[in-house]
Design a protein around this motif. Structure first.
Motif, PDB file in Angstrom:
ATOM      1  N   ILE A  86       1.015  -1.554  -0.334  1.00  0.00           N
ATOM      2  CA  ILE A  86       0.049   0.388   0.083  1.00  0.00           C
ATOM      3  C   ILE A  86       0.877   1.628  -0.237  1.00  0.00           C
ATOM      4  CG2 ILE A  86      -1.508   1.386   1.107  1.00  0.00           C
ATOM      5  CD1 ILE A  86      -3.075  -1.784   2.455  1.00  0.00           C
ATOM      6  N   ALA A  87       1.501   1.156   0.611  1.00  0.00           N
ATOM      7  CA  ALA A  87       2.287   2.497   0.682  1.00  0.00           C
ATOM      8  C   ALA A  87       3.709   2.434   0.208  1.00  0.00           C
ATOM      9  CB  ALA A  87       3.819   2.086   1.808  1.00  0.00           C
ATOM     10  N   ILE A  88       3.850   1.417  -1.298  1.00  0.00           N
ATOM     11  CA  ILE A  88       4.464   2.124  -2.472  1.00  0.00           C
ATOM     12  C   ILE A  88       3.656   2.301  -3.712  1.00  0.00           C
ATOM     13  CG2 ILE A  88       5.881   0.672  -4.197  1.00  0.00           C
ATOM     14  CD1 ILE A  88       7.145  -1.242  -2.385  1.00  0.00           C
ATOM     15  N   ALA A  89       2.568   1.647  -3.485  1.00  0.00           N
ATOM     16  CA  ALA A  89       1.720   2.208  -4.449  1.00  0.00           C
ATOM     17  C   ALA A  89       1.253   3.886  -3.726  1.00  0.00           C
ATOM     18  CB  ALA A  89       0.277   1.552  -4.225  1.00  0.00           C
ATOM     19  N   ASN A  90       0.642   4.343  -2.964  1.00  0.00           N
ATOM     20  CA  ASN A  90       0.788   5.106  -2.539  1.00  0.00           C
ATOM     21  C   ASN A  90       1.757   6.249  -3.062  1.00  0.00           C
ATOM     22  OD1 ASN A  90      -0.450   8.300  -1.180  1.00  0.00           O
ATOM     23  ND2 ASN A  90       0.150   6.865   0.913  1.00  0.00           N
ATOM     24  N   PHE A  91       3.358   6.204  -2.401  1.00  0.00           N
ATOM     25  CA  PHE A  91       4.109   6.580  -3.668  1.00  0.00           C
ATOM     26  C   PHE A  91       3.873   6.860  -4.992  1.00  0.00           C
ATOM     27  CE2 PHE A  91       6.562   6.386   0.401  1.00  0.00           C
ATOM     28  CZ  PHE A  91       6.986   7.302   0.220  1.00  0.00           C
ATOM     29  N   VAL A  92       3.344   5.910  -5.607  1.00  0.00           N
ATOM     30  CA  VAL A  92       4.006   5.492  -6.893  1.00  0.00           C
ATOM     31  C   VAL A  92       2.277   6.387  -7.701  1.00  0.00           C
ATOM     32  CG1 VAL A  92       3.228   4.332  -9.204  1.00  0.00           C
ATOM     33  CG2 VAL A  92       4.968   3.227  -7.476  1.00  0.00           C
ATOM     34  N   ASN A  93       1.567   6.506  -7.159  1.00  0.00           N
ATOM     35  CA  ASN A  93      -0.463   7.938  -7.579  1.00  0.00           C
ATOM     36  C   ASN A  93       0.509   8.895  -6.981  1.00  0.00           C
ATOM     37  OD1 ASN A  93      -1.238   5.622  -8.241  1.00  0.00           O
ATOM     38  ND2 ASN A  93      -2.207   5.275  -6.458  1.00  0.00           N
ATOM     39  N   GLY A  94       1.285   9.151  -6.098  1.00  0.00           N
ATOM     40  CA  GLY A  94       1.860  10.506  -5.531  1.00  0.00           C
ATOM     41  C   GLY A  94       2.579  11.321  -5.694  1.00  0.00           C
ATOM     42  N   ILE A  95       3.664  10.607  -5.899  1.00  0.00           N
ATOM     43  CA  ILE A  95       4.983  11.088  -6.809  1.00  0.00           C
ATOM     44  C   ILE A  95       4.930  10.703  -8.442  1.00  0.00           C
ATOM     45  CG2 ILE A  95       5.925  12.168  -5.219  1.00  0.00           C
ATOM     46  CD1 ILE A  95       7.842   9.605  -4.996  1.00  0.00           C
ATOM     47  N   GLY A  96       4.987   9.832  -8.816  1.00  0.00           N
ATOM     48  CA  GLY A  96       5.066   9.129  -9.957  1.00  0.00           C
ATOM     49  C   GLY A  96       6.210   7.921  -9.693  1.00  0.00           C
ATOM     50  N   LEU A  97       5.701   7.170 -11.356  1.00  0.00           N
ATOM     51  CA  LEU A  97       6.580   5.621 -10.895  1.00  0.00           C
ATOM     52  C   LEU A  97       8.293   6.166 -10.637  1.00  0.00           C
ATOM     53  CD1 LEU A  97       6.427   2.588 -11.459  1.00  0.00           C
ATOM     54  CD2 LEU A  97       6.797   3.072 -14.405  1.00  0.00           C
ATOM     55  N   GLU A  98       8.601   6.943 -11.587  1.00  0.00           N
ATOM     56  CA  GLU A  98      10.098   7.610 -11.420  1.00  0.00           C
ATOM     57  C   GLU A  98      10.570   7.919 -10.563  1.00  0.00           C
ATOM     58  OE1 GLU A  98      12.705   5.911 -14.393  1.00  0.00           O
ATOM     59  OE2 GLU A  98      10.433   5.308 -14.786  1.00  0.00           O
ATOM     60  N   SER A  99       9.614   8.683  -9.789  1.00  0.00           N
ATOM     61  CA  SER A  99      10.560   9.426  -8.954  1.00  0.00           C
ATOM     62  C   SER A  99      10.059   8.547  -7.063  1.00  0.00           C
ATOM     63  CB  SER A  99       9.615  10.462  -8.676  1.00  0.00           C
ATOM     64  OG  SER A  99       9.908  11.169  -9.626  1.00  0.00           O
ATOM     65  N   THR A 100       9.399   7.336  -7.529  1.00  0.00           N
ATOM     66  CA  THR A 100       9.215   6.361  -6.829  1.00  0.00           C
ATOM     67  C   THR A 100      10.798   5.625  -6.648  1.00  0.00           C
ATOM     68  OG1 THR A 100       7.137   6.214  -6.082  1.00  0.00           O
ATOM     69  CG2 THR A 100       8.030   4.510  -5.805  1.00  0.00           C
ATOM     70  N   ILE A 101      10.836   5.312  -8.007  1.00  0.00           N
ATOM     71  CA  ILE A 101      11.819   4.224  -8.724  1.00  0.00           C
ATOM     72  C   ILE A 101      13.202   4.764  -7.324  1.00  0.00           C
ATOM     73  CG2 ILE A 101      13.358   3.414 -10.244  1.00  0.00           C
ATOM     74  CD1 ILE A 101      11.130   2.512 -11.228  1.00  0.00           C
ATOM     75  N   ALA A 102      13.608   5.914  -7.950  1.00  0.00           N
ATOM     76  CA  ALA A 102      14.509   7.000  -7.230  1.00  0.00           C
ATOM     77  C   ALA A 102      14.636   7.027  -6.156  1.00  0.00           C
ATOM     78  CB  ALA A 102      14.433   8.419  -8.068  1.00  0.00           C
ATOM     79  N   LEU A 103      13.329   6.795  -5.193  1.00  0.00           N
ATOM     80  CA  LEU A 103      13.744   6.951  -3.786  1.00  0.00           C
ATOM     81  C   LEU A 103      13.637   5.929  -3.748  1.00  0.00           C
ATOM     82  CD1 LEU A 103      12.626   8.226  -0.796  1.00  0.00           C
ATOM     83  CD2 LEU A 103       9.671   7.255  -1.622  1.00  0.00           C
ATOM     84  N   PHE A 104      13.073   4.771  -3.848  1.00  0.00           N
ATOM     85  CA  PHE A 104      13.564   2.916  -2.765  1.00  0.00           C
ATOM     86  C   PHE A 104      14.938   2.833  -3.654  1.00  0.00           C
ATOM     87  CE2 PHE A 104       9.083   3.552  -2.224  1.00  0.00           C
ATOM     88  CZ  PHE A 104       9.032   2.391  -1.039  1.00  0.00           C
ATOM     89  N   GLU A 105      15.812   3.386  -4.667  1.00  0.00           N
ATOM     90  CA  GLU A 105      16.541   3.142  -4.980  1.00  0.00           C
ATOM     91  C   GLU A 105      17.842   3.575  -4.241  1.00  0.00           C
ATOM     92  OE1 GLU A 105      17.040   2.685 -10.105  1.00  0.00           O
ATOM     93  OE2 GLU A 105      17.651   4.852  -8.509  1.00  0.00           O
ATOM     94  N   VAL A 106      17.797   4.680  -3.210  1.00  0.00           N
ATOM     95  CA  VAL A 106      18.358   5.006  -1.876  1.00  0.00           C
ATOM     96  C   VAL A 106      18.167   4.723  -0.570  1.00  0.00           C
ATOM     97  CG1 VAL A 106      18.903   6.855  -2.977  1.00  0.00           C
ATOM     98  CG2 VAL A 106      16.973   7.360  -1.333  1.00  0.00           C
ATOM     99  N   MET A 107      16.893   3.158  -0.435  1.00  0.00           N
ATOM    100  CA  MET A 107      16.894   2.928   0.603  1.00  0.00           C
ATOM    101  C   MET A 107      17.448   2.233   1.189  1.00  0.00           C
ATOM    102  SD  MET A 107      13.648   4.402   1.519  1.00  0.00           S
ATOM    103  CE  MET A 107      12.730   3.879   2.013  1.00  0.00           C
ATOM    104  N   PRO A 108      18.434   1.683   0.624  1.00  0.00           N
ATOM    105  CA  PRO A 108      18.831   0.391   1.152  1.00  0.00           C
ATOM    106  C   PRO A 108      20.210   1.470   2.271  1.00  0.00           C
ATOM    107  CG  PRO A 108      18.244  -0.602  -1.147  1.00  0.00           C
ATOM    108  CD  PRO A 108      18.178   0.627  -0.595  1.00  0.00           C
TER     109      PRO A 108
END
Length: 123
Positions: free
Chosen positions: A38-60
């Motif tokens: 749900i959280a990831i879907a919320n990010f995709v809906n809120g900031i877009g697919l590419e921005s979500t991917i960029a965000l989760f690339e720095v998460m580790p």
């Protein structure tokens, strides 16, 4: 209300929801997976697919740095078992596999077939 207070309220609500599910016998891993989905879907809906991917690339790196440690319950023992094996994602109805690549271009080796125009007739 400041952002820290809002974040703490949301974190407590999620924690309480996890506790309620646990009380009802729902597997905590299933709840965590659902919350993350749900959280990831919320990010995709809120900031877009590419921005979500960029965000989760720095998460580790952020996780390793201890950024999320303030939400860790120190009374719980650390989990030492490895992550569960990866399973192919399925739809919420468990009817069919999810096309996880639907937002990306087809590989060059498999060009998309040409689409024929749809003929419609009026009734």
């Amino acid at each position: 209300m400041n952002r820290d207070n809002m974040n703490n309220i949301v974190a407590k609500e999620f924690s309480d929801a996890l506790a309620r599910c646990n009380e009802q016998g729902i597997d905590p891993g299933t709840v965590r997976t659902g919350l993350l989905t749900i959280a990831i879907a919320n990010f995709v809906n809120g900031i877009g697919l590419e921005s979500t991917i960029a965000l989760f690339e720095v998460m580790p790196d952020q996780i390793r740095s201890g950024m999320f440690n303030r939400f860790v319950d120190p009374s719980r023992p650390a989990v030492v078992n490895p992550a569960p094996p990866y399973h192919e994602p399925v739809s919420v109805t468990q009817q069919q596999p999810i096309d996880v690549n639907r937002h990306s271009k087809p590989p060059e080796s498999h060009p998309a077939p040409p689409t024929a125009g749809i003929k419609r007739r009026r009734l």
